[in-house]
Motif scaffolding. Structure first.
Motif, mmCIF file in Angstrom:
data_model
loop_
_atom_site.group_PDB
_atom_site.id
_atom_site.type_symbol
_atom_site.label_atom_id
_atom_site.label_comp_id
_atom_site.label_asym_id
_atom_site.label_seq_id
_atom_site.Cartn_x
_atom_site.Cartn_y
_atom_site.Cartn_z
ATOM 1 N N VAL A 140 0.834 -1.211 0.129
ATOM 2 C CA VAL A 140 -0.031 0.129 -0.181
ATOM 3 C C VAL A 140 0.909 1.290 0.082
ATOM 4 C CG1 VAL A 140 -1.829 1.499 1.345
ATOM 5 C CG2 VAL A 140 -2.018 -1.171 1.084
ATOM 6 N N ARG A 141 1.776 1.145 0.771
ATOM 7 C CA ARG A 141 2.841 2.379 0.986
ATOM 8 C C ARG A 141 3.427 2.703 -0.566
ATOM 9 N NH1 ARG A 141 5.011 4.733 6.350
ATOM 10 N NH2 ARG A 141 6.293 5.691 4.491
ATOM 11 N N MET A 142 3.967 1.479 -0.909
ATOM 12 C CA MET A 142 4.750 1.531 -2.305
ATOM 13 C C MET A 142 3.791 2.145 -3.439
ATOM 14 S SD MET A 142 6.177 -1.668 -4.548
ATOM 15 C CE MET A 142 6.234 -2.673 -3.009
ATOM 16 N N ALA A 143 2.542 1.926 -3.439
ATOM 17 C CA ALA A 143 1.469 2.375 -4.247
ATOM 18 C C ALA A 143 1.503 3.863 -4.192
ATOM 19 C CB ALA A 143 0.270 1.698 -4.229
ATOM 20 N N GLU A 144 1.195 4.326 -2.805
ATOM 21 C CA GLU A 144 1.250 5.741 -2.484
ATOM 22 C C GLU A 144 2.675 6.580 -3.095
ATOM 23 O OE1 GLU A 144 -0.081 5.386 1.453
ATOM 24 O OE2 GLU A 144 -2.185 5.220 0.845
ATOM 25 N N SER A 145 3.877 6.032 -2.582
ATOM 26 C CA SER A 145 4.778 6.338 -3.007
ATOM 27 C C SER A 145 5.209 6.494 -4.533
ATOM 28 C CB SER A 145 6.124 5.720 -2.313
ATOM 29 O OG SER A 145 6.434 5.778 -0.947
ATOM 30 N N ALA A 204 -4.834 -5.694 -1.950
ATOM 31 C CA ALA A 204 -6.138 -6.073 -1.628
ATOM 32 C C ALA A 204 -6.196 -7.510 -1.669
ATOM 33 C CB ALA A 204 -7.256 -4.971 -2.173
ATOM 34 N N GLU A 205 -5.788 -7.785 -2.890
ATOM 35 C CA GLU A 205 -5.906 -9.279 -3.161
ATOM 36 C C GLU A 205 -4.975 -10.076 -2.256
ATOM 37 O OE1 GLU A 205 -5.086 -9.600 -7.457
ATOM 38 O OE2 GLU A 205 -6.749 -8.564 -8.044
ATOM 39 N N LYS A 237 -6.438 -12.752 0.250
ATOM 40 C CA LYS A 237 -5.925 -14.340 -0.005
ATOM 41 C C LYS A 237 -5.437 -14.886 1.577
ATOM 42 C CE LYS A 237 -4.187 -17.981 -2.051
ATOM 43 N NZ LYS A 237 -5.065 -19.227 -2.356
ATOM 44 N N LEU A 238 -4.787 -13.765 2.126
ATOM 45 C CA LEU A 238 -4.128 -14.075 3.736
ATOM 46 C C LEU A 238 -5.243 -14.001 4.799
ATOM 47 C CD1 LEU A 238 -0.718 -12.298 3.307
ATOM 48 C CD2 LEU A 238 -0.909 -14.656 3.120
ATOM 49 N N ASN A 239 -6.527 -13.718 4.338
ATOM 50 C CA ASN A 239 -7.526 -13.414 5.334
ATOM 51 C C ASN A 239 -7.281 -12.229 6.262
ATOM 52 O OD1 ASN A 239 -9.271 -15.351 4.617
ATOM 53 N ND2 ASN A 239 -7.930 -17.037 5.459
ATOM 54 N N LEU A 240 -6.753 -11.368 5.901
ATOM 55 C CA LEU A 240 -6.204 -10.174 6.789
ATOM 56 C C LEU A 240 -7.615 -9.320 7.264
ATOM 57 C CD1 LEU A 240 -2.800 -8.677 5.427
ATOM 58 C CD2 LEU A 240 -3.213 -10.493 7.196
ATOM 59 N N ASN A 288 -7.310 -7.884 12.204
ATOM 60 C CA ASN A 288 -6.185 -7.205 12.214
ATOM 61 C C ASN A 288 -6.548 -5.555 11.793
ATOM 62 O OD1 ASN A 288 -4.481 -9.305 13.035
ATOM 63 N ND2 ASN A 288 -4.951 -10.035 10.825
ATOM 64 N N GLN A 289 -5.494 -4.610 12.283
ATOM 65 C CA GLN A 289 -5.565 -3.470 11.848
ATOM 66 C C GLN A 289 -4.633 -3.234 10.631
ATOM 67 O OE1 GLN A 289 -4.710 -1.099 15.106
ATOM 68 N NE2 GLN A 289 -6.602 -1.069 15.958
ATOM 69 N N ILE A 290 -5.182 -3.407 9.341
ATOM 70 C CA ILE A 290 -4.365 -3.350 8.251
ATOM 71 C C ILE A 290 -4.758 -2.015 7.677
ATOM 72 C CG2 ILE A 290 -4.067 -5.688 7.822
ATOM 73 C CD1 ILE A 290 -6.158 -5.642 5.729
#
Length: 135
Positions: free
Chosen positions: A96-101, A120-121, A125-128, A133-135
């Protein structure tokens, strides 16, 4: 123990606008290793971080662009106490940070969206999203 320093310089114009001075900011990493050279503790500190002293981290992923070789260099470290669940969350947040940067650097919102879609995918897949969890 490894002691690693990163120094960042930033040009600052004077009030009159014609004199440039360099501001130097240091980022420091301390890595405590066991006898097998496995990280036990990662500490970091930065002049402009907004807190005093060192802060502890369980992992760090640092990428540098080599100006002459035109390749990405990296240092990826994590401690024994970093859980797989924490690593899953960490990787999601990295994407997510990479996308924003990337978007800030290139103004390319289409690629930002593609990277965030992948993030997001991955989270799905990891059921986050389902574990509280706070993602």
């Amino acid at each position: 123990m490894i002691l690693w320093f990163v120094t960042v310089s930033q040009n600052i114009k004077s009030i009159k606008g014609n004199i440039k001075m360099n501001k130097v900011s240091q980022i420091k990493f301390l890595v405590e290793l066991d006898i097998n050279k496995i990280p036990q503790k990662i500490l970091w500190q930065a002049d402009d971080a907004g807190f005093d002293g060192f802060k502890e981290a369980k992992s760090m992923f640092l990428s540098l662009w080599d100006k002459q070789e035109l390749v990405t260099l990296g240092m990826d470290l994590w401690t024994k106490e970093m859980t797989v669940e924490e690593m899953n969350i960490h990787f999601h947040q990295i994407f997510v940070r990479m996308a924003e940067s990337y978007s800030r650097a290139t103004q390319n919102s289409e690629i930002e969206f593609m990277i965030k879609k992948f993030a997001a995918e991955l989270a799905n897949k990891l059921n986050l999203f389902n574990t509280g969890n706070q993602i």
